[in-house]
Design a protein around this motif. Structure first.
Motif, short mmCIF file in Angstrom:
data_model
loop_
_atom_site.label_atom_id
_atom_site.label_comp_id
_atom_site.label_asym_id
_atom_site.label_seq_id
_atom_site.Cartn_x
_atom_site.Cartn_y
_atom_site.Cartn_z
N GLU A 33 53.76 -19.42 64.58
CA GLU A 33 52.87 -19.13 62.57
C GLU A 33 53.46 -20.41 61.37
N TYR A 35 52.21 -19.37 57.74
CA TYR A 35 51.20 -18.05 56.80
C TYR A 35 51.52 -19.35 55.23
N GLN A 65 47.44 -19.47 58.18
CA GLN A 65 46.91 -18.14 57.48
C GLN A 65 47.17 -17.87 56.19
N CYS A 67 46.41 -16.16 52.20
CA CYS A 67 45.36 -15.38 51.48
C CYS A 67 45.38 -15.98 50.49
N ASP A 118 41.76 -13.07 52.46
CA ASP A 118 42.33 -12.09 52.62
C ASP A 118 43.21 -12.07 51.34
N LEU A 121 48.03 -10.57 53.83
CA LEU A 121 48.25 -10.33 55.61
C LEU A 121 49.35 -9.59 56.19
N GLU A 123 51.43 -7.75 59.42
CA GLU A 123 51.55 -8.97 60.47
C GLU A 123 53.38 -7.91 60.63
#
Length: 257
Positions: A33, A35, A65, A67, A118, A121, A123
């Motif tokens: 992942e 971020y 991902q 933000c 967003d 996030l 998680e």
């Protein structure tokens, strides 16, 4: 084993972002992942290259991902899409000329992508956000009082809060304890209530693009809670490999009953 790479503050610096992606690929444990906690852009035309790169990961790279950060928020305000109507903070910080500079740096077709990001996030038990649960510009640092850190964590019931607004790498631990609170109104004072506080952490993930030739970011294993702060050298002074990992001791802050 799942590992996360968490970074913030690319600020239009594509070379720094590429250096971090290369360092991620060198990790013994694969990174599943990725971020990006805001400020991918800044008021420079090179920000468009960063947006394109983020939106087009290569087959051997995790899909980022992302933000919103402070710069993204200021851009949305200029286009009438933000949470406030005027770019007051942008002007106070950088002057009126920065309004046009930021407007010209990011083409309209990319503003919609910024708008789609967003605010934060969530998680597992981790809140990943640029500032905090209060505001994108909320700057948490090692000197932030423990009660303020706890407030930011409890608003979203998070055990781990990863943030990038300060640009610093730090590990801030809130140890177990309790907080006593009461509400006073014009009519009465409520009975004080004690809230048990379990151990929680706030992690500053560093900054990628602000310092030329040096990028800092964070690796995290959500199952062991192991954290590594990475510093990557790039450009003319990069040498043969990244600077050795530097582990910063956590800052312990005990909440008293």
């Amino acid at each position: 084993m799942t590992n996360w790479a968490i970074l913030s503050g690319i600020e239009g610096n594509l070379a720094a972002y590429e250096a971090v992606l290369a360092d991620i690929k060198r990790q013994r444990q694969p990174i599943e992942e990725l971020y990006i906690l805001g400020d991918a852009i800044a008021a420079i035309p090179e920000s468009t290259n960063v947006i394109q790169r983020i939106r087009s990961p290569r087959p051997d790279e995790p899909v980022p991902q992302v933000c919103q950060g402070w710069w993204e928020e200021q851009l949305l305000i200029l286009h009438g899409l933000g949470r406030t109507g005027e770019p007051t903070e942008l002007i106070e910080r950088y002057g009126i000329e920065m309004v046009k500079t930021l407007w010209d740096a990011i083409p309209r077709e990319m503003v919609e992508w910024v708008r789609s990001l967003d605010f934060g996030l969530f998680e597992l038990d981790c809140l990943l956000i640029h500032g905090s649960s209060v505001d994108v510009g909320d700057e948490l640092t090692p000197d932030t009082p423990a009660i303020q850190m706890l407030d930011r964590l409890m608003r979203m019931d998070a055990n781990m809060l990863f943030c990038g607004r300060s640009g610093l790498t730090f590990q801030y631990e809130i140890q177990q304890g309790s907080v006593t609170s009461s509400i006073t109104t014009l009519d009465q004072v409520t009975t004080p209530q004690a809230i048990l506080v379990k151990p929680r952490q706030v992690i500053g993930v560093g900054n990628i693009g602000r310092i030329p030739g040096q990028a800092t970011y964070t690796l995290y294993n959500p199952y062991t809670n192991h954290i590594e702060f990475r510093t990557v050298r790039y450009g003319s002074g990069k040498g043969f490999q990244p600077l050795k990992d530097k582990l910063f001791p956590p800052l312990n802050n005990r909440l008293m009953t």
